[in-house]
Structures are given as structure tokens and as C-alpha cells.
Design a protein around this motif. Structure first.
Motif, PDB file in Angstrom:
ATOM      1  N   LYS A 106      -2.985   3.217  11.887  1.00  0.00           N
ATOM      2  CA  LYS A 106      -3.958   2.955  10.660  1.00  0.00           C
ATOM      3  C   LYS A 106      -3.531   3.016   9.328  1.00  0.00           C
ATOM      4  CE  LYS A 106      -7.824   4.484  13.809  1.00  0.00           C
ATOM      5  NZ  LYS A 106      -8.988   5.346  13.833  1.00  0.00           N
ATOM      6  N   LYS A 107      -2.397   3.519   9.230  1.00  0.00           N
ATOM      7  CA  LYS A 107      -1.579   3.562   7.792  1.00  0.00           C
ATOM      8  C   LYS A 107      -2.375   4.462   6.903  1.00  0.00           C
ATOM      9  CE  LYS A 107       1.545   0.579   9.034  1.00  0.00           C
ATOM     10  NZ  LYS A 107       3.130   0.919   9.411  1.00  0.00           N
ATOM     11  N   GLU A 108      -2.943   5.595   7.409  1.00  0.00           N
ATOM     12  CA  GLU A 108      -3.666   6.302   6.578  1.00  0.00           C
ATOM     13  C   GLU A 108      -3.404   8.095   6.803  1.00  0.00           C
ATOM     14  OE1 GLU A 108      -8.101   4.905   5.708  1.00  0.00           O
ATOM     15  OE2 GLU A 108      -7.768   4.971   7.763  1.00  0.00           O
ATOM     16  N   TRP A 109      -3.489   8.883   5.893  1.00  0.00           N
ATOM     17  CA  TRP A 109      -3.497  10.064   6.067  1.00  0.00           C
ATOM     18  C   TRP A 109      -4.546  10.905   6.301  1.00  0.00           C
ATOM     19  CZ3 TRP A 109       0.871  13.274   5.987  1.00  0.00           C
ATOM     20  CH2 TRP A 109       2.194  12.524   5.429  1.00  0.00           C
ATOM     21  N   TYR A 110      -4.559  12.046   7.263  1.00  0.00           N
ATOM     22  CA  TYR A 110      -5.672  12.744   7.698  1.00  0.00           C
ATOM     23  C   TYR A 110      -5.480  14.153   7.491  1.00  0.00           C
ATOM     24  CZ  TYR A 110      -7.334   8.537  10.417  1.00  0.00           C
ATOM     25  OH  TYR A 110      -7.949   7.609  10.701  1.00  0.00           O
ATOM     26  N   VAL A 111      -6.259  15.031   7.220  1.00  0.00           N
ATOM     27  CA  VAL A 111      -6.304  16.390   6.988  1.00  0.00           C
ATOM     28  C   VAL A 111      -7.120  16.933   8.246  1.00  0.00           C
ATOM     29  CG1 VAL A 111      -8.258  16.446   5.561  1.00  0.00           C
ATOM     30  CG2 VAL A 111      -6.614  18.428   5.726  1.00  0.00           C
TER      31      VAL A 111
ATOM     32  N   ASN B 281       0.858  -1.041   0.029  1.00  0.00           N
ATOM     33  CA  ASN B 281       0.079   0.055   0.065  1.00  0.00           C
ATOM     34  C   ASN B 281       0.967   1.274  -0.051  1.00  0.00           C
ATOM     35  OD1 ASN B 281      -2.212  -1.716   0.184  1.00  0.00           O
ATOM     36  ND2 ASN B 281      -2.171  -1.761   2.393  1.00  0.00           N
ATOM     37  N   SER B 282       0.929   2.156  -1.073  1.00  0.00           N
ATOM     38  CA  SER B 282       1.577   3.267  -1.256  1.00  0.00           C
ATOM     39  C   SER B 282       1.156   4.417  -0.073  1.00  0.00           C
ATOM     40  CB  SER B 282       1.349   3.868  -2.389  1.00  0.00           C
ATOM     41  OG  SER B 282       1.983   5.159  -2.565  1.00  0.00           O
ATOM     42  N   VAL B 283       2.114   4.840   0.710  1.00  0.00           N
ATOM     43  CA  VAL B 283       1.935   5.818   1.839  1.00  0.00           C
ATOM     44  C   VAL B 283       1.557   7.135   0.935  1.00  0.00           C
ATOM     45  CG1 VAL B 283       3.137   4.801   3.543  1.00  0.00           C
ATOM     46  CG2 VAL B 283       4.088   6.403   1.985  1.00  0.00           C
ATOM     47  N   PHE B 284       1.753   7.233  -0.283  1.00  0.00           N
ATOM     48  CA  PHE B 284       1.443   8.602  -0.812  1.00  0.00           C
ATOM     49  C   PHE B 284      -0.222   8.710  -1.336  1.00  0.00           C
ATOM     50  CE2 PHE B 284       0.991  11.069  -4.921  1.00  0.00           C
ATOM     51  CZ  PHE B 284       1.333  12.346  -4.361  1.00  0.00           C
ATOM     52  N   HIS B 285      -0.756   9.675  -1.141  1.00  0.00           N
ATOM     53  CA  HIS B 285      -1.969  10.018  -1.679  1.00  0.00           C
ATOM     54  C   HIS B 285      -2.190  11.156  -2.593  1.00  0.00           C
ATOM     55  CE1 HIS B 285      -6.526  10.708  -1.263  1.00  0.00           C
ATOM     56  NE2 HIS B 285      -6.499   9.388  -0.980  1.00  0.00           N
ATOM     57  N   PRO B 286      -2.954  10.896  -3.864  1.00  0.00           N
ATOM     58  CA  PRO B 286      -3.005  12.140  -4.485  1.00  0.00           C
ATOM     59  C   PRO B 286      -3.443  13.566  -4.093  1.00  0.00           C
ATOM     60  CG  PRO B 286      -3.956  10.066  -5.490  1.00  0.00           C
ATOM     61  CD  PRO B 286      -3.637   9.751  -4.098  1.00  0.00           C
ATOM     62  N   LEU B 287      -4.032  13.443  -2.829  1.00  0.00           N
ATOM     63  CA  LEU B 287      -4.776  14.848  -2.137  1.00  0.00           C
ATOM     64  C   LEU B 287      -3.530  15.560  -1.651  1.00  0.00           C
ATOM     65  CD1 LEU B 287      -8.362  13.941  -1.585  1.00  0.00           C
ATOM     66  CD2 LEU B 287      -7.510  15.464  -3.284  1.00  0.00           C
ATOM     67  N   LEU B 288      -2.410  14.799  -1.087  1.00  0.00           N
ATOM     68  CA  LEU B 288      -1.388  15.206  -0.284  1.00  0.00           C
ATOM     69  C   LEU B 288      -0.857  16.574  -1.072  1.00  0.00           C
ATOM     70  CD1 LEU B 288       0.609  12.364   0.971  1.00  0.00           C
ATOM     71  CD2 LEU B 288      -0.621  13.851   2.316  1.00  0.00           C
ATOM     72  N   LYS B 289      -0.395  16.432  -2.433  1.00  0.00           N
ATOM     73  CA  LYS B 289      -0.149  17.795  -2.841  1.00  0.00           C
ATOM     74  C   LYS B 289      -0.972  19.145  -2.760  1.00  0.00           C
ATOM     75  CE  LYS B 289       2.636  16.868  -6.281  1.00  0.00           C
ATOM     76  NZ  LYS B 289       3.028  16.689  -7.834  1.00  0.00           N
ATOM     77  N   PRO B 290      -2.200  18.754  -3.373  1.00  0.00           N
ATOM     78  CA  PRO B 290      -2.915  20.108  -3.487  1.00  0.00           C
ATOM     79  C   PRO B 290      -3.591  20.668  -1.847  1.00  0.00           C
ATOM     80  CG  PRO B 290      -4.203  18.228  -4.072  1.00  0.00           C
ATOM     81  CD  PRO B 290      -2.795  17.622  -4.063  1.00  0.00           C
ATOM     82  N   LEU B 291      -3.735  19.334  -1.117  1.00  0.00           N
ATOM     83  CA  LEU B 291      -3.718  20.153   0.502  1.00  0.00           C
ATOM     84  C   LEU B 291      -2.599  20.834   1.029  1.00  0.00           C
ATOM     85  CD1 LEU B 291      -5.981  16.974   1.669  1.00  0.00           C
ATOM     86  CD2 LEU B 291      -6.557  19.271   1.209  1.00  0.00           C
ATOM     87  N   ARG B 292      -1.636  20.078   0.556  1.00  0.00           N
ATOM     88  CA  ARG B 292      -0.396  21.127   1.104  1.00  0.00           C
ATOM     89  C   ARG B 292      -0.141  22.382   0.745  1.00  0.00           C
ATOM     90  NH1 ARG B 292       4.831  17.280   0.333  1.00  0.00           N
ATOM     91  NH2 ARG B 292       4.055  17.937  -2.079  1.00  0.00           N
ATOM     92  N   GLN B 293      -0.512  22.689  -0.669  1.00  0.00           N
ATOM     93  CA  GLN B 293      -0.421  23.920  -1.395  1.00  0.00           C
ATOM     94  C   GLN B 293      -1.574  24.607  -0.713  1.00  0.00           C
ATOM     95  OE1 GLN B 293       1.881  24.950  -3.404  1.00  0.00           O
ATOM     96  NE2 GLN B 293       2.813  23.085  -3.127  1.00  0.00           N
ATOM     97  N   MET B 294      -2.719  24.208  -0.098  1.00  0.00           N
ATOM     98  CA  MET B 294      -3.661  24.997   0.207  1.00  0.00           C
ATOM     99  C   MET B 294      -3.197  25.447   1.497  1.00  0.00           C
ATOM    100  SD  MET B 294      -7.180  22.955  -0.411  1.00  0.00           S
ATOM    101  CE  MET B 294      -7.342  22.068  -1.907  1.00  0.00           C
ATOM    102  N   ILE B 295      -2.516  24.567   2.331  1.00  0.00           N
ATOM    103  CA  ILE B 295      -2.201  24.979   3.850  1.00  0.00           C
ATOM    104  C   ILE B 295      -0.971  26.129   3.888  1.00  0.00           C
ATOM    105  CG2 ILE B 295      -0.968  24.109   5.785  1.00  0.00           C
ATOM    106  CD1 ILE B 295      -2.444  21.560   5.371  1.00  0.00           C
ATOM    107  N   LEU B 296       0.008  25.752   2.673  1.00  0.00           N
ATOM    108  CA  LEU B 296       1.012  26.849   2.533  1.00  0.00           C
ATOM    109  C   LEU B 296       0.734  28.138   2.141  1.00  0.00           C
ATOM    110  CD1 LEU B 296       3.834  24.823   0.694  1.00  0.00           C
ATOM    111  CD2 LEU B 296       3.713  25.371   3.016  1.00  0.00           C
ATOM    112  N   HIS B 297      -0.344  28.203   1.424  1.00  0.00           N
ATOM    113  CA  HIS B 297      -0.786  29.646   0.937  1.00  0.00           C
ATOM    114  C   HIS B 297      -2.112  30.038   1.648  1.00  0.00           C
ATOM    115  CE1 HIS B 297       1.167  27.765  -2.443  1.00  0.00           C
ATOM    116  NE2 HIS B 297       1.754  28.975  -2.868  1.00  0.00           N
ATOM    117  N   HIS B 298      -2.472  29.474   2.816  1.00  0.00           N
ATOM    118  CA  HIS B 298      -3.473  29.832   3.933  1.00  0.00           C
ATOM    119  C   HIS B 298      -4.813  29.908   2.813  1.00  0.00           C
ATOM    120  CE1 HIS B 298      -0.321  30.701   6.634  1.00  0.00           C
ATOM    121  NE2 HIS B 298       0.355  31.378   5.905  1.00  0.00           N
ATOM    122  N   GLN B 299      -4.946  28.880   2.458  1.00  0.00           N
ATOM    123  CA  GLN B 299      -6.430  29.023   1.527  1.00  0.00           C
ATOM    124  C   GLN B 299      -7.518  28.176   2.274  1.00  0.00           C
ATOM    125  OE1 GLN B 299      -4.962  27.579  -2.009  1.00  0.00           O
ATOM    126  NE2 GLN B 299      -4.890  29.595  -2.926  1.00  0.00           N
ATOM    127  N   GLY B 300      -8.694  28.534   1.912  1.00  0.00           N
ATOM    128  CA  GLY B 300      -9.727  27.506   2.434  1.00  0.00           C
ATOM    129  C   GLY B 300     -10.190  26.288   1.472  1.00  0.00           C
TER     130      GLY B 300
END
Length: 297
Positions: free
Chosen positions: A126-131, A78-97
Motif C-alpha cells: 500500500k506504500k503507507e506507514w502505520y503506527v 510519492n515520498s516514503v517519508f512522513h512528518p509524523l515518523l520522527k515524533p512517533l519514533r521518539q515516543m516509542i524510544l522514550h516509552h511515552q504514550g
């Protein structure tokens, strides 16, 4: 490695950490070059970052493990990478909703919720990512699995609004914290470093009560981490005890009673007794009696 080498290495690593520098060995550079060839690397890293790292490691030798390792069978990876990691990380970095549509526990679809993401967490259990995000409509802190998210869309925010949300997140996070005081029994004071290591992920203050020769550890923890503290208390066993927090003491007592009940000795289940001639079990069975009261033996 002798003691002086250890001290020298410790001082060197301390200075490197203070200056923000670190050293790479040739094996580490070769390992990193191999990792960049993994299929998940283009998804996990920005193209510019990936290109830059390839250029930096271009002169390194390949870490070719195929000649030394043979992979015959393995469980599903099971890959630990999730496709939503990158866009969510960008939202957090740029203080977006964001606008979020996802699945909730009862199978219902939660449509188009507005939130302010502020942290990504990975559960090793649980081997899962959370936002983690803030819901302004309900003034609550939320935690959502990335696998439960169907769609998410970035929403630009004014800097003043983002600052207000960050301030409310800080207040709510602080309100969720509580303190637990743990005492180390005096006969186990020598194991203090091991006990502190068990609680190393929490904020803590240590006080030594000289009159009782006891160390008191005050932990500051989020309320939802109580079960983790209980698991650590069970791991440390008789070395520590909860000095305050009656609710936590009661839960500890309940779980200990349930465990003891599972292993309690009954009248019919007695442990075998070792004798000089071998193993004998108690109680000794009596001869069966016939219907008329005489022994069958």
C-alpha cells in the motif's frame, strides 16, 4: 567468481556481521553523499546526525549523475517519508504514550484517544506507514495509517505503567498467533529451500517424516496474516498442501474453485484444434435450415 572466492567472502561477511562492522565502497559513500543532499534528508534525520554524516563524507567525490542520465518523464513521486515518523519514533524510544485525533473509515473524526505506541510499520503493497499502538481503555492492539492522523501529542508515562503496557502487548500479540502445518509432497522435496524461502518471514519448525519421506513445516503466524499465507500457497501450487487448519483448507478450496470456474470450458467456447492444414475450431457449425426444413446451402 570461483567457489573458493565465494567461501572466503561468505566467511568474511559472517565475521563482519558478528562484530557489527561493515565495509563501504567508494561508490556507496558517493551515493550516500548524494542522498544527504535530497530535500527529504533534513526531515528524516536529526540535525546532529545529518551534520555528523556530512562531516564524515566531506572528502568524498560527488556522484554526479546528471552528466550520464536524462530524465524525460516520470510518474508522480510519492515520498516514503512522513512528518509524523520522527515524533512517533521518539515516543516509542522514550516509552511515552500519546493523545491521538484522526479520521476513521466512515469519515468520522476520532477525538483525543489515549494510546501507547510500540512499533512503526511500512506496507510495501500500500506504500503507507502505520503506527501500531495499544489502547488501554479497550485493551486492544490498534493499527493506524499515519495519513489518517490529524494531530498527536506525546504523554509522559511512569516506567511502571509503560512496563505494564509492554507486558499486555506481548500477551495480546501472542494470543493473536496461530499455527499452520504445511506438507511438502515427496516428489518436490528437492525444492525445500525454495519453499522455505517463500515462508521466510514467519517463525517455523521443519520436521522430516521418514516413513512418508515428507517434510512438515509448522508456521507460527499472526491471524491477520492468513491471506498472505494463502497467496504463498497459490504461488507454490502443487508442491505443498495444508495438513491441518480446516478453515484455511476450506478457503483455499473455495478460491481454487472460483478460479477454475472462470476458466472452465463451455459447450460454445471450445479450444481450437491444430491440424496438418491449419487451425480448426470445434464444434463444426451445421448449415442453417430454412423454415420448410430444407438446407440453405
Amino acid at each position: 567468481m570461483n567457489l573458493f572466492e565465494k567461501m572466503f567472502n561468505y566467511q568474511m561477511m559472517t565475521r563482519l556481521n558478528e562484530t557489527g562492522l561493515f565495509t563501504w565502497t567508494s561508490q556507496e559513500r558517493a551515493w550516500l553523499r548524494m542522498m544527504l543532499n535530497h530535500p527529504a534528508a533534513p526531515e528524516a534525520l536529526h540535525p546532529n546526525t545529518l551534520h555528523k554524516m556530512h562531516d564524515m563524507l566531506d572528502a568524498e567525490q560527488d556522484l554526479d549523475l546528471q552528466d550520464y542520465l536524462t530524465e524525460k518523464a516520470k510518474s508522480e513521486e510519492n515520498s516514503v517519508f512522513h512528518p509524523l515518523l520522527k515524533p512517533l519514533r521518539q515516543m516509542i524510544l522514550h516509552h511515552q504514550g500519546f493523545r491521538l485525533t484522526g479520521r476513521v473509515r466512515n469519515g468520522r473524526i476520532s477525538q483525543d484517544q489515549f494510546g501507547y505506541p510500540y512499533k512503526l510499520e511500512y506496507s510495501m503493497v500500500k506504500k503507507e506507514w502505520y503506527v501500531l499502538w495499544y489502547a488501554p481503555l479497550h485493551n486492544k492492539l490498534m493499527s493506524t495509517k499515519l495519513h489518517s492522523i490529524i494531530t498527536t501529542e506525546a504523554q509522559p508515562l511512569q516506567p511502571e505503567t509503560a512496563s505494564q503496557y509492554a507486558a499486555k502487548i506481548a500477551i495480546l500479540t501472542e494470543n493473536r498467533k496461530t499455527t499452520v502445518t504445511i506438507e511438502v509432497l515427496p516428489e518436490f522435496n528437492q525444492e525445500l529451500s525454495r519453499i522455505l524461502y517463500a515462508f521466510s518471514c514467519f517463525e517455523k519448525q521443519v520436521e522430516f517424516v521418514e516413513a512418508q519421506q515428507t517434510y512438515r513445516i509448522e508456521l507460527t503466524i499472526p491471524r491477520n496474516e492468513m491471506d498472505y499465507v494463502l497467496s504463498k500457497m497459490r504461488f507454490l501450487g502443487k508442491r505443498v498442501r495444508i495438513a491441518d487448519n480446516a478453515a484455511l483448507r476450506e478457503r483455499m478450496s473455495e478460491t481454487a474453485a472460483k478460479v477454475l470456474a472462470r476458466y472452465a470450458e463451455t459447450e460454445l467456447e471450445t479450444l481450437p484444434e491444430r491440424t496438418s492444414g491449419g487451425v480448426r475450431s470445434h464444434p463444426i457449425e451445421k448449415p442453417f435450415a430454412n423454415a420448410d426444413g430444407s438446407d440453405s446451402a
